[in-house]
Design a protein around this motif. Structure first.
Motif, PDB file in Angstrom:
ATOM      1  N   ARG A  42      57.385 -60.040  47.849  1.00  0.00           N
ATOM      2  CA  ARG A  42      57.527 -58.439  47.528  1.00  0.00           C
ATOM      3  C   ARG A  42      58.018 -57.657  46.294  1.00  0.00           C
ATOM      4  NH1 ARG A  42      61.476 -55.661  51.527  1.00  0.00           N
ATOM      5  NH2 ARG A  42      62.883 -54.189  50.305  1.00  0.00           N
ATOM      6  N   GLY A  43      57.185 -56.836  46.319  1.00  0.00           N
ATOM      7  CA  GLY A  43      58.065 -55.573  45.112  1.00  0.00           C
ATOM      8  C   GLY A  43      58.686 -55.136  45.423  1.00  0.00           C
ATOM      9  N   SER A  44      58.622 -53.992  45.307  1.00  0.00           N
ATOM     10  CA  SER A  44      60.171 -53.260  45.504  1.00  0.00           C
ATOM     11  C   SER A  44      59.830 -53.214  46.936  1.00  0.00           C
ATOM     12  CB  SER A  44      60.246 -51.773  44.635  1.00  0.00           C
ATOM     13  OG  SER A  44      60.258 -52.207  42.801  1.00  0.00           O
ATOM     14  N   GLY A  45      59.428 -52.816  47.478  1.00  0.00           N
ATOM     15  CA  GLY A  45      59.520 -52.789  48.765  1.00  0.00           C
ATOM     16  C   GLY A  45      59.538 -51.215  49.409  1.00  0.00           C
ATOM     17  N   THR A  46      58.758 -50.494  48.564  1.00  0.00           N
ATOM     18  CA  THR A  46      59.134 -48.867  48.843  1.00  0.00           C
ATOM     19  C   THR A  46      56.845 -49.157  49.943  1.00  0.00           C
ATOM     20  OG1 THR A  46      56.797 -48.495  46.694  1.00  0.00           O
ATOM     21  CG2 THR A  46      59.581 -48.802  47.005  1.00  0.00           C
ATOM     22  N   SER A  47      56.657 -50.283  50.516  1.00  0.00           N
ATOM     23  CA  SER A  47      55.193 -50.167  51.252  1.00  0.00           C
ATOM     24  C   SER A  47      55.640 -49.212  52.560  1.00  0.00           C
ATOM     25  CB  SER A  47      54.417 -51.464  51.032  1.00  0.00           C
ATOM     26  OG  SER A  47      54.168 -51.279  52.843  1.00  0.00           O
ATOM     27  N   LEU A  48      54.153 -48.168  52.690  1.00  0.00           N
ATOM     28  CA  LEU A  48      54.851 -47.409  53.910  1.00  0.00           C
ATOM     29  C   LEU A  48      53.293 -48.078  54.556  1.00  0.00           C
ATOM     30  CD1 LEU A  48      54.114 -44.033  51.466  1.00  0.00           C
ATOM     31  CD2 LEU A  48      56.147 -45.217  52.880  1.00  0.00           C
ATOM     32  N   ALA A  49      53.228 -49.062  54.441  1.00  0.00           N
ATOM     33  CA  ALA A  49      52.207 -49.628  55.636  1.00  0.00           C
ATOM     34  C   ALA A  49      52.692 -51.153  56.639  1.00  0.00           C
ATOM     35  CB  ALA A  49      51.030 -50.191  54.762  1.00  0.00           C
ATOM     36  N   GLY A  50      54.262 -51.087  56.055  1.00  0.00           N
ATOM     37  CA  GLY A  50      54.604 -52.490  56.828  1.00  0.00           C
ATOM     38  C   GLY A  50      53.897 -54.151  55.486  1.00  0.00           C
ATOM     39  N   GLY A  51      53.916 -53.499  54.489  1.00  0.00           N
ATOM     40  CA  GLY A  51      53.168 -54.680  53.908  1.00  0.00           C
ATOM     41  C   GLY A  51      53.907 -55.514  53.577  1.00  0.00           C
ATOM     42  N   ALA A  52      55.121 -55.148  53.176  1.00  0.00           N
ATOM     43  CA  ALA A  52      56.268 -56.240  53.043  1.00  0.00           C
ATOM     44  C   ALA A  52      56.725 -56.656  53.925  1.00  0.00           C
ATOM     45  CB  ALA A  52      57.111 -56.055  51.801  1.00  0.00           C
ATOM     46  N   LEU A  53      56.607 -56.314  55.141  1.00  0.00           N
ATOM     47  CA  LEU A  53      57.692 -56.395  56.147  1.00  0.00           C
ATOM     48  C   LEU A  53      57.826 -58.364  56.695  1.00  0.00           C
ATOM     49  CD1 LEU A  53      59.577 -55.548  59.150  1.00  0.00           C
ATOM     50  CD2 LEU A  53      57.007 -55.700  60.080  1.00  0.00           C
ATOM     51  N   PRO A  54      59.102 -59.081  56.623  1.00  0.00           N
ATOM     52  CA  PRO A  54      59.667 -59.916  57.122  1.00  0.00           C
ATOM     53  C   PRO A  54      58.705 -60.784  58.412  1.00  0.00           C
ATOM     54  CG  PRO A  54      60.953 -59.331  55.702  1.00  0.00           C
ATOM     55  CD  PRO A  54      59.897 -57.825  56.175  1.00  0.00           C
TER      56      PRO A  54
END
Ligand SMILES: Cc1cc2nc3c(=O)[nH]c(=O)nc-3n(C[C@H](O)[C@H](O)[C@H](O)COP(=O)(O)OP(=O)(O)OC[C@H]3O[C@@H](n4cnc5c(N)ncnc54)[C@H](O)[C@@H]3O)c2cc1C
Lengths: 376, 479
Positions: free
Chosen positions: B84-96
């Motif tokens: 996870r970077g800053s959690g600004t993905s709009l695609a749910g890329g960093a969703l746990p």
């Protein structure tokens, strides 16, 4: 074998029971020699889609580069990455194909600022070592849909798959070209001058250095392209900026199709020579040190502001051993088959990275039939 | 209820939480491990907020070596890791998922080297996009990719998503400006790919890593190309009363051989929202273009003359060339606050398909038709020069069934993008959002080879495993 179309090609690969030697135009025999049955893309020709207003072209892999360039020229556009023609340097004949350009990620002097072939690649269709047709990317400028196999295929020299179709971004031709030159610089001063130019806002599109020119003086040249007034303005500004390095000459009015950069692009001064030719990519500021460590009698020229060192030295020289640790990579572009069999052609990767590359090869060509051994 | 599925968490892993947390604490120190449910909530979602799930734990390492230690622990214990970077993905890329460890880059924020003669900067990847430019700007340089989220988003996320920005028409996206990385493989091995020289010696691994959505390795350091700042830049604003004509104008400008650094598009719904939000002084028109060019004042004049001539031939309602830095700032102000402004109106789903520039007019028209069919409003604000559209579908998240309706509308728009020769996502990535549409763009065989790349990098599929590929396709590999 010369398959008629993509389906035919897929069948040929699926049916292969030994190594295949993949050939586009056959003008760039770089890499370890491959023993295997020849498989040519020569029949996969034709431009599928060309949309000048979208700056995109989709071309079948066996199409001659000359045909692509002619189609683009008719719309006043071009391949901006300026692919090198290897024929003079390697003494090959035949017609370079667009698939060969992509497979070898062939770029030229303009790469220093606009990017390499891979930076203009939008999409690929290819056949894997299992004879499976696959595609990646497409024909739009921005695309992050899934992994970027377009980049992976570009420069993989037919060892991961045989390209059947490529989509490229193209750019408008400039109205005008201008060149600023300085004579008599040492490699170190030349790199400093080129760095100053490339670090300026004047949108340089080429920066090369030749240690001997027509009048025996080292020559450093900087190129700018664009609208006429703008070229004149930037040539003037660069002249001011570089004045501290020596007397600056300026040429404008070279037009949109200036060919004076062919010597830098094609390294054509070394046409017909017997020496091995090495292509070393590095940090520009490391270039003078590399040049200083070249064996006696070696020749060199610099491109990309020093980021690319071309070196020619006695056949069989292990230049990597001579140069020592390199912040970059040295490729043996021209050498006898014996030398290419003895020395790694591509710069050896650190063990874990090499292992990764080998695993990728295993995933795309599990039977090891596509140009086996060519890249290591 | 949301309609995008995530795999069931592995109960055995969840059951071993204490043991896993203890091992992580031993590896990098307890102060870098977050496991209290009240605190792991902070990592439950990215900017695709409709989907959330607190992770098992989160870790915030300081160095590449600490990242490697975390990866070794997770690899040995079979625990999935979501970077996870800053959690600004709009695609749910960093969703746990509930059984994963979130590996955050927040503390990896040092500049490691700045080299002007060779024109690169080396940074730890937790640095924000804007702070990279911040580090070199006083010396006349900048880092070109400029996502609208640049104040917040991290270089780590930019690399993982191959992010773009308004100025990528001229300067390219992340992949064109990334020269090398240091990264940690799923099993904890540290490798380096590329470098300041920017060329692969064998395969272009950097090219395939960029845009791989945190599934191939954890990138901890990056070498980035920096560029000298242009002498100046000036935008012109054009208003049209027909979106199709605005689309035509875009193609004509590009065809004419002028290469603006940016061509941005906004439609009436978006213009009105931004006017209410920040009063940028935009005309009330059907379609607005912002075209920016760079160079010396004379060079700018020359380029804008050509561009304005094209615009005039298409009867614009308004043609406003900036005459000062303040006016330029005003012209950009509305565009830059467009997403915030739309957020004020209500909930929205931001799409990201790309189409060939020549098909923009048609796609705009057909998006309007789809909007009527689905009964939901849709605003358009996007990077027109490269055909990267951002339809914003407005809906009410609190009304039952509206999210599903919005998602169905979105899926139709994306299928339309694919139909006309485009793609599902131009810069935001697939994440979970477009995962199940992948087969609309690609055949199974195409995806098979993408998944084989993951097999080569991460044979156990422990890194961000539930993203990008339709779950049923990746299931055998994730098992
Ligand atoms: C208001 C707004 C405007 C936006 N505008 C743009 C725009 O103009 N252009 C654009 O392209 N995007 C835009 N985005 C999307 C988003 O900002 C980008 O995708 C950004 O790059 C994500 O960065 P991040 O640091 O927030 O990453 P995150 O959201 O934290 O993660 C994104 C992905 O990166 C992976 N990842 C994170 N760190 C690492 C690591 N160290 N190693 C490997 N993988 C990692 C994650 O697993 C995840 O898959 C916008 C978003 C918002 C909210």
């Amino acid at each position: 074998m010369q398959p008629r179309d993509e389906t035919d090609l897929a069948e040929a690969i699926a049916g292969a029971n030994g190594p295949l030697r993949i050939i586009g135009g056959g003008t760039r025999p770089v890499g370890k020699p491959v023993a295997g049955e020849a498989l040519s893309t020569a029949a996969l020709t034709g431009i599928e889609v060309y949309e000048p207003g979208a700056l995109t072209i989709v071309v079948n892999a066996g199409t001659p580069v000359a045909e692509v360039e002619a189609a683009l020229a008719a719309e006043n556009q071009r391949l901006a990455f300026e692919p090198m023609d290897h024929r003079p340097l390697l003494g090959t004949t035949g017609e370079p194909t667009i698939g060969g350009v992509v497979a070898a990620n062939v770029s030229g002097p303009r790469r220093v600022t606009v990017g390499a072939c891979r930076d203009f690649m939008l999409g690929v269709r290819f056949v894997t070592g299992e004879g499976q047709v696959a595609k990646n990317g497409g024909r739009v400028m921005k695309n992050v849909t899934g992994y970027d196999l377009v980049k992976l295929m570009t420069g993989s020299r037919g060892t991961l798959g045989v390209l059947t179709q490529v989509s490229l971004k193209v750019l408008p031709k400039p109205e005008e070209t201008g060149v600023v030159g300085i004579e008599g610089l040492t490699p170190a001063r030349a790199v400093e001058a080129m760095s100053a130019a490339l670090g300026s806002p004047y949108d340089v599109s080429g920066a090369a250095h030749f240690p001997v020119s027509a009048n025996d003086e080292p020559q450093t040249v900087i190129r700018v392209e664009g609208f006429s007034n703008s070229v004149a303005y930037r040539v003037g500004k660069l002249g001011d900026l570089l004045g501290r390095f020596g007397e600056v000459s300026a040429v404008t009015g070279l037009g949109p199709d200036d060919t004076s950069w062919r010597t830098a692009r094609d390294v054509s001064l070394w046409e017909g020579g017997e020496e091995d030719v090495w292509r070393i990519v590095t940090r520009p500021s490391d270039a003078p040190g590399i040049v200083a460590r070249l064996p006696e009698g070696a020749k060199f020229q610099l491109d990309w502001g020093g980021g690319l060192v071309w070196a020619a030295c006695a056949p069989g020289t292990d230049l990597r051993a001579r140069l020592g640790p390199l912040n970059g990579a040295a490729t043996l572009v021209r050498a006898s088959e014996a030398t290419r069999a003895a020395l790694p052609v591509f710069h050896p990767e650190p063990a874990p990275v090499a292992a990764l590359s080998a695993r990728l090869r295993g995933q795309f060509d599990p039977r090891g039939v596509l140009n086996p051994g060519l890249m290591g | 209820m949301s309609s995008i599925a995530m795999p069931e968490p592995d109960a055995a892993i969840v059951g071993r939480k204490e043991e896993i947390v203890a091992a992580l604490a031993t590896a990098i120190g307890a102060e870098s491990v977050i496991s209290d449910p009240a605190e792991t909530r902070a990592y439950e979602c990215d900017a695709l907020t409709a989907y959330s799930c607190p992770p098992l734990a989160a870790v915030l390492p300081h160095t590449t070596e600490e990242v490697a230690a975390v990866m070794r622990v997770c690899h040995e214990m079979g625990v999935p890791v979501v970077p996870r970077g800053s959690g600004t993905s709009l695609a749910g890329g960093a969703l746990p998922t509930a059984d994963c460890v979130i590996l955050g880059t927040a503390r990896l924020n040092a500049v490691l080297e700045v080299n002007y003669p060779d024109r690169y900067i080396r940074v730890q990847t937790g640095m924000t996009n804007l702070s990279v430019t911040g580090a070199v700007e006083a010396d006349g340089y900048f880092y070109a990719p400029d996502p609208s989220s640049q104040l917040a988003c991290a270089i780590a996320g930019n690399i993982a998503m191959n992010s773009g920005g308004a100025h990528c028409l001229k300067y390219g996206v992340t992949t064109n400006n990334l020269l090398g990385v240091r990264m940690v493989m799923a099993d904890g091995e540290i490798i380096e790919i590329g470098g300041p020289h920017g060329e692969a010696s064998c395969y272009d691994l950097l090219g395939v890593l960029c845009g791989s959505e945190g599934m191939l390795g954890v990138v901890t350091e990056a070498t980035l190309r920096i560029l000298p700042k242009p002498e100046g830049a000036r935008p012109v604003l054009m208003g049209f009363d027909d979106p199709e004509v605005a689309g035509e104008c875009v193609a004509a400008i590009i065809k004419a051989g002028v290469l603006p650094v940016a061509i941005e598009y906004m439609d009436r719904l978006c213009i009105r929202a931004t006017e209410d939000f920040c009063g940028a002084g935009y005309p009330d028109v059907e379609a607005l273009l912002i075209v920016e060019v760079e160079g010396s004042p004379d060079e700018i004049d020359e380029q804008l003359e050509k561009i304005n001539a094209i615009a005039r031939s298409l009867n614009p309602v308004e043609l406003r060339e900036s005459a000062s830095a303040e006016e330029s700032a005003m012209i950009w102000k509305g565009r830059k606050s467009a997403f915030g402004a739309m957020g004020q109106i209500g909930d929205y789903l931001c799409l990201d398909g790309t189409v060939p520039v020549s098909r923009l007019p048609e796609v705009l028209r057909r998006t309007g038709e789809l909007s009527k069919q689905h009964g939901l409003a849709c605003a358009n604000v996007f990077h027109a020069g490269d055909g990267n559209m951002h339809p914003l579908i407005l809906f009410n998240a609190n009304a039952p069934g509206e999210l599903e309706k919005a998602e169905a509308f979105g899926a139709d728009i994306l299928r339309l993008c694919v139909e006309v020769g485009g793609c599902l996502t131009g810069e935001h990535g697939v994440g979970i959002e477009k995962r199940d549409l992948m087969l609309d763009q690609y055949a199974e065989a195409d995806l098979e080879y993408q998944m084989r790349v993951k097999d080569a990098f991460d044979p156990d599929w422990l890194l961000n495993p539930a993203k990008v590929f339709p779950l049923d396709l990746s299931a055998p590999r994730r098992a």
